[in-house]
Design a protein around this motif. Structure first.
Motif, PDB file in Angstrom:
ATOM      1  N   ARG A 103     -20.725  -4.028 -54.974  1.00  0.00           N
ATOM      2  CA  ARG A 103     -20.873  -4.693 -53.676  1.00  0.00           C
ATOM      3  C   ARG A 103     -20.918  -3.671 -52.540  1.00  0.00           C
ATOM      4  N   THR A 104     -20.044  -2.674 -52.600  1.00  0.00           N
ATOM      5  CA  THR A 104     -20.029  -1.636 -51.574  1.00  0.00           C
ATOM      6  C   THR A 104     -21.327  -0.835 -51.601  1.00  0.00           C
ATOM      7  N   THR A 105     -21.790  -0.499 -52.778  1.00  0.00           N
ATOM      8  CA  THR A 105     -23.049   0.232 -52.924  1.00  0.00           C
ATOM      9  C   THR A 105     -24.206  -0.566 -52.329  1.00  0.00           C
ATOM     10  N   GLN A 106     -24.237  -1.855 -52.596  1.00  0.00           N
ATOM     11  CA  GLN A 106     -25.299  -2.709 -52.060  1.00  0.00           C
ATOM     12  C   GLN A 106     -25.264  -2.739 -50.533  1.00  0.00           C
ATOM     13  N   VAL A 107     -24.075  -2.777 -49.969  1.00  0.00           N
ATOM     14  CA  VAL A 107     -23.941  -2.753 -48.508  1.00  0.00           C
ATOM     15  C   VAL A 107     -24.502  -1.446 -47.951  1.00  0.00           C
ATOM     16  N   PHE A 108     -24.195  -0.330 -48.616  1.00  0.00           N
ATOM     17  CA  PHE A 108     -24.739   0.964 -48.179  1.00  0.00           C
ATOM     18  C   PHE A 108     -26.265   0.963 -48.255  1.00  0.00           C
ATOM     19  N   LYS A 109     -26.811   0.461 -49.356  1.00  0.00           N
ATOM     20  CA  LYS A 109     -28.265   0.438 -49.539  1.00  0.00           C
ATOM     21  C   LYS A 109     -28.941  -0.401 -48.462  1.00  0.00           C
ATOM     22  N   GLU A 110     -28.416  -1.596 -48.235  1.00  0.00           N
ATOM     23  CA  GLU A 110     -29.026  -2.486 -47.248  1.00  0.00           C
ATOM     24  C   GLU A 110     -28.920  -1.918 -45.840  1.00  0.00           C
ATOM     25  N   ALA A 111     -27.768  -1.341 -45.516  1.00  0.00           N
ATOM     26  CA  ALA A 111     -27.563  -0.810 -44.166  1.00  0.00           C
ATOM     27  C   ALA A 111     -28.454   0.391 -43.880  1.00  0.00           C
ATOM     28  N   SER A 112     -28.695   1.205 -44.892  1.00  0.00           N
ATOM     29  CA  SER A 112     -29.446   2.446 -44.672  1.00  0.00           C
ATOM     30  C   SER A 112     -30.948   2.307 -44.929  1.00  0.00           C
ATOM     31  N   GLU A 113     -31.374   1.139 -45.351  1.00  0.00           N
ATOM     32  CA  GLU A 113     -32.785   0.945 -45.676  1.00  0.00           C
ATOM     33  C   GLU A 113     -33.677   1.314 -44.484  1.00  0.00           C
ATOM     34  N   GLY A 114     -34.611   2.233 -44.735  1.00  0.00           N
ATOM     35  CA  GLY A 114     -35.538   2.662 -43.699  1.00  0.00           C
ATOM     36  C   GLY A 114     -34.964   3.664 -42.718  1.00  0.00           C
ATOM     37  N   LEU A 115     -33.715   4.073 -42.904  1.00  0.00           N
ATOM     38  CA  LEU A 115     -33.072   5.026 -41.997  1.00  0.00           C
ATOM     39  C   LEU A 115     -32.824   6.343 -42.719  1.00  0.00           C
TER      40      LEU A 115
END
Length: 182
Positions: free
Chosen positions: A63-75
């Motif tokens: 869940r934490t990894t997914q949050v990191f992936k979604e937050a950083s997408e395109g950045l």
């Protein structure tokens, strides 16, 4: 409810119970009771307490990894750093049991290692490495930036789990050090 839905309920209940009581302090009876099933049924879904804990730990890391992936997408770089940091703070504010589960994972692995059981921590370490690699890639594959990011994440974990309120002086240095650079 299907067996898969029930299994999912067990994982969610286990995360809550283990977050609050730790691995050694949580009984499978408490997990079964929270879900509303018998212990024998619980053991039809999972072979034992360790398997339940390790699945809850895997889910926590996932869940934490997914949050990191979604937050950083395109950045990239600092923008990714700040987006992941803000997303993580929102995650643990919304789900304090996730933070406590994470802290209990570290305690359980350290306890197992102290008694000679290195295998117990292998899957927990694998989940943590997935978080690390996700953060590292979002930060341009820079080891130093990933280390810095995760070090501050651990500081957040410690301060929040110890109950320091956001206005406590212990947070001052943290807030000053994470301000975006001008």
């Amino acid at each position: 409810m299907s067996a898969e839905e029930r299994r999912e309920s067990v994982i969610r209940a286990a995360m809550t119970e283990f977050a609050r009581g730790g691995y050694k302090g949580t009984s499978t009876e408490a997990i079964a009771k929270r879900v509303g099933v018998s212990q024998p049924y619980l053991f039809r879904l999972f072979p034992g307490k360790e398997a339940i804990f390790l699945e809850a730990a895997r889910r926590c890391c996932e869940r934490t990894t997914q949050v990191f992936k979604e937050a950083s997408e395109g950045l990239e770089g600092e923008a990714a750093h700040h987006a992941m940091g803000a997303a993580y703070q929102a995650l643990i504010a919304d789900d304090p049991d996730l933070l406590l589960m994470q802290m209990q994972m570290y305690v359980a692995v350290a306890s197992a290692e102290a008694s000679g059981d290195r295998e117990f921590g292998e899957s927990v370490r694998a989940g943590w490495m997935e978080m690390y690699d996700t953060a590292r890639l979002a930060l341009g594959a820079d080891v130093g930036d990933a280390t810095h990011f995760l070090a501050y994440g651990m500081l957040i974990n410690v301060l929040v789990s110890m109950g320091f309120q956001p206005d406590h002086r212990v947070w001052t240095g943290f807030y000053e050090s994470v301000q975006p650079r001008q």
